[in-house]
Design a protein around this motif. Structure first.
Motif, PDB file in Angstrom:
ATOM      1  N   ARG A 306      36.467  24.714  38.782  1.00 37.68           N
ATOM      2  CA  ARG A 306      36.337  25.991  38.065  1.00 37.68           C
ATOM      3  C   ARG A 306      37.186  26.007  36.811  1.00 37.68           C
ATOM      4  O   ARG A 306      36.720  26.332  35.716  1.00 37.68           O
ATOM      5  CB  ARG A 306      36.742  27.166  38.980  1.00 37.68           C
ATOM      6  CG  ARG A 306      36.567  28.535  38.303  1.00 37.68           C
ATOM      7  CD  ARG A 306      37.093  29.666  39.158  1.00 37.68           C
ATOM      8  NE  ARG A 306      38.555  29.687  39.242  1.00 37.68           N
ATOM      9  CZ  ARG A 306      39.342  30.235  38.319  1.00 37.68           C
ATOM     10  NH1 ARG A 306      38.823  30.768  37.215  1.00 37.68           N
ATOM     11  NH2 ARG A 306      40.650  30.245  38.482  1.00 37.68           N
ATOM     12  N   HIS A 343      33.408  30.267  33.868  1.00 39.35           N
ATOM     13  CA  HIS A 343      34.322  30.090  34.998  1.00 39.35           C
ATOM     14  C   HIS A 343      35.645  30.830  34.810  1.00 39.35           C
ATOM     15  O   HIS A 343      36.404  30.977  35.769  1.00 39.35           O
ATOM     16  CB  HIS A 343      34.633  28.604  35.190  1.00 39.35           C
ATOM     17  CG  HIS A 343      33.495  27.806  35.721  1.00 39.35           C
ATOM     18  ND1 HIS A 343      33.617  26.486  36.078  1.00 39.35           N
ATOM     19  CD2 HIS A 343      32.204  28.136  35.972  1.00 39.35           C
ATOM     20  CE1 HIS A 343      32.459  26.032  36.520  1.00 39.35           C
ATOM     21  NE2 HIS A 343      31.583  27.018  36.458  1.00 39.35           N
ATOM     22  N   TRP A 349      35.881  36.648  37.942  1.00 41.26           N
ATOM     23  CA  TRP A 349      36.989  35.903  38.540  1.00 41.26           C
ATOM     24  C   TRP A 349      38.294  36.677  38.372  1.00 41.26           C
ATOM     25  O   TRP A 349      38.897  36.649  37.294  1.00 41.26           O
ATOM     26  CB  TRP A 349      37.122  34.519  37.886  1.00 41.26           C
ATOM     27  CG  TRP A 349      35.856  33.726  37.921  1.00 41.26           C
ATOM     28  CD1 TRP A 349      34.908  33.648  36.943  1.00 41.26           C
ATOM     29  CD2 TRP A 349      35.387  32.921  38.997  1.00 41.26           C
ATOM     30  NE1 TRP A 349      33.879  32.844  37.341  1.00 41.26           N
ATOM     31  CE2 TRP A 349      34.138  32.374  38.596  1.00 41.26           C
ATOM     32  CE3 TRP A 349      35.900  32.608  40.264  1.00 41.26           C
ATOM     33  CZ2 TRP A 349      33.398  31.537  39.428  1.00 41.26           C
ATOM     34  CZ3 TRP A 349      35.167  31.762  41.085  1.00 41.26           C
ATOM     35  CH2 TRP A 349      33.936  31.237  40.666  1.00 41.26           C
ATOM     36  N   SER A 365      33.499  35.030  46.956  1.00 38.53           N
ATOM     37  CA  SER A 365      32.347  34.471  46.262  1.00 38.53           C
ATOM     38  C   SER A 365      31.082  35.289  46.476  1.00 38.53           C
ATOM     39  O   SER A 365      30.155  35.252  45.659  1.00 38.53           O
ATOM     40  CB  SER A 365      32.103  33.025  46.712  1.00 38.53           C
ATOM     41  OG  SER A 365      31.852  32.973  48.101  1.00 38.53           O
ATOM     42  N   TYR A 373      29.291  30.206  38.563  1.00 46.40           N
ATOM     43  CA  TYR A 373      29.937  28.911  38.860  1.00 46.40           C
ATOM     44  C   TYR A 373      28.844  27.847  38.852  1.00 46.40           C
ATOM     45  O   TYR A 373      27.918  27.893  39.659  1.00 46.40           O
ATOM     46  CB  TYR A 373      30.616  28.984  40.223  1.00 46.40           C
ATOM     47  CG  TYR A 373      31.412  27.767  40.638  1.00 46.40           C
ATOM     48  CD1 TYR A 373      32.620  27.457  40.026  1.00 46.40           C
ATOM     49  CD2 TYR A 373      30.967  26.940  41.673  1.00 46.40           C
ATOM     50  CE1 TYR A 373      33.367  26.363  40.428  1.00 46.40           C
ATOM     51  CE2 TYR A 373      31.713  25.838  42.084  1.00 46.40           C
ATOM     52  CZ  TYR A 373      32.912  25.551  41.457  1.00 46.40           C
ATOM     53  OH  TYR A 373      33.655  24.465  41.854  1.00 46.40           O
TER      54      TYR A 373
END
Length: 446
Positions: A306, A343, A349, A365, A373
């Motif tokens: 990532r 990412h 995120w 997730s 991703y």
């Protein structure tokens, strides 16, 4: 404020001086759909997971490979990385069985033995270039498992030099009239030709040996003597051998390098890796089935991919006019999809710059878009060796963790070099320190 564009070269100078920083800045200024000019190309930087799905999956047939891999075809020919359309589909169908999960488990013995040999060769307290170590490891592993070849140090150096020559030609991809430079036998093109010949000198004897042998179980043997009548030409076999040798090691080597870098900076997380390895590997040595029994090790690799995706930017060239929202991408324009940007997007995120392997274990997730991703690409061109890379990454990480702690070397900080892939510039230097394996069910501190 829009990025400054210069006549003839557009934004190429700004992009070339700091590729990752430039894309980050432009995306921040213009949003999910940004327009830039790189040499002769009008480029669209698309930074939303929906765009990844649109370009790479839903409308993949509206696009072709970008100029970087178009130039790489000079070396890789019609291997899986560079082939287009029906040729790509046909070749993928031929190669696919070699990457079935059962076959990959069979490759694991070789991955483990080479990882243990690498780890056992290190000297406590002596700094080493971990990137160089992982490149040699994964290159030898790919040659053995996929091509059935034992490559020696001379061959490994030859391939490393050829990769350097290929990467050196990256900058030609966006240069105005760069395609004409392929006819000039000087500078980067001379290096590119030299690299191609170096790779041929490695793979040609291996191909000849496979044609003369019978019953070998590696992928190259299946390409040389397919079970059906769909035979490949000698040049197609050579193209696949070169592609498998290069692509079969590059992603895993880089992912492992960045994983070790991150663990060296986070000894508490490294301690959890050690604890999982000690608890899971009863004999102290990883086995072929253990890649599925080490979820935290896999989470570390996931997080490294990532933060430092080997394919930091994926380029496609539009074959037809294509609309993205209110924007019209013209035929011939380039589309850039950057895992580096997506990412690290805080919309998907939490704490995007932080190294948090637990985000892969706590159900987080499920709350983010599917294509937030995509370190291995997406759609029909998704990396065929993804399962191979995951298995090798987890097993090599475990093989190293069973014996060593890794510590940063002062005055040798990580510097990134985003060319065709994202690599560390001038290597990644770490110092191995020995550790004592704790018995299963003992304290989880390391």
């Amino acid at each position: 404020m829009a990025a400054r564009t210069l006549p003839f070269v557009g934004d190429l100078l700004a992009f070339g001086s700091d590729r990752l920083g430039y894309l980050t800045r432009v995306s921040g200024e213009q949003g999910d759909v940004a327009r830039i000019t790189l040499g002769p190309y009008q480029c669209w930087l698309l930074s939303h997971p929906d765009h990844v799905q649109d370009v790479l999956i839903q409308h993949a047939d509206h696009f072709r490979k970008g100029p970087v891999l178009q130039r790489a075809q000079f070396v890789l020919g019609d291997g899986l990385l560079t082939a287009e359309g029906d040729v790509h589909r046909r070749h993928r169908d031929i190669v696919q069985p070699a990457f079935h999960s059962r076959r990959i488990t069979g490759y694991a013995e070789t991955m483990i033995s080479r990882a243990l040999a690498m780890s056992d060769s290190w000297t406590a307290g002596v700094p080493l270039d971990v990137h160089a170590e992982t490149v040699r490891l994964t290159l030898a592993s790919a040659a053995s498992t996929l091509l059935g070849a034992d490559v020696g140090d001379d061959d490994i150096r030859t391939v490393e030099d050829a990769v350097a020559d290929l990467l050196a030609a990256y900058k030609l991809a966006f240069v105005p009239f760069g395609w004409r430079l392929q006819r000039i036998p000087v500078g980067p093109m001379r290096r590119l030709r030299r690299g191609r010949q170096q790779l041929y000198r490695v793979v040609d004897p291996v191909i000849a040996a496979r044609k003369a042998a019978a019953g070998a179980g590696d992928l190259l043997s299946a390409l040389v003597r397919p079970e059906d009548s769909d035979r490949l030409s000698d040049q197609e076999i050579r193209d696949h051998a070169v592609t498998l040798l290069l692509a079969g090691h590059e992603t895993t080597a880089n992912a492992l390098t960045f994983a070790f870098h991150l663990l060296a900076l986070h000894p508490d997380i490294e301690g959890r890796v050690h604890a999982e390895v000690d608890e899971t590997l009863e004999s102290g040595m990883p086995g072929p089935q253990d890649h599925g029994r080490l979820p935290f090790c896999r989470a570390v690799i996931s997080e490294a991919l990532r933060l430092y995706p080997p394919s930091w930017a994926i380029a496609r060239q539009a074959l037809d006019d294509h609309r993205v929202g209110d924007h019209l991408i013209r035929a011939g324009d380039l589309v850039l999809l950057s895992p580096w940007l997506v990412h690290r997007d805080p919309r998907w995120w939490p704490e995007p710059e932080s190294f948090r392997p637990d985000r892969w274990l706590d159900g987080e997730s499920k709350e983010r878009p599917r294509w937030a991703y995509f370190p291995f690409g997406a759609g029909i061109r998704r990396c065929i060796g993804e399962g191979f890379a995951w298995t090798e990454g987890v097993l090599v990480l475990a093989a190293v963790a069973r014996r060593w702690r890794l510590r940063a070397v002062p005055h040798r900080p990580l510097r990134l070099e985003p060319l065709i892939t994202l690599r560390p510039r001038d290597g990644l230097w770490l110092r191995p320190e020995p550790r004592t394996r704790r018995k299963p069910h003992a304290s989880t501190t390391s």
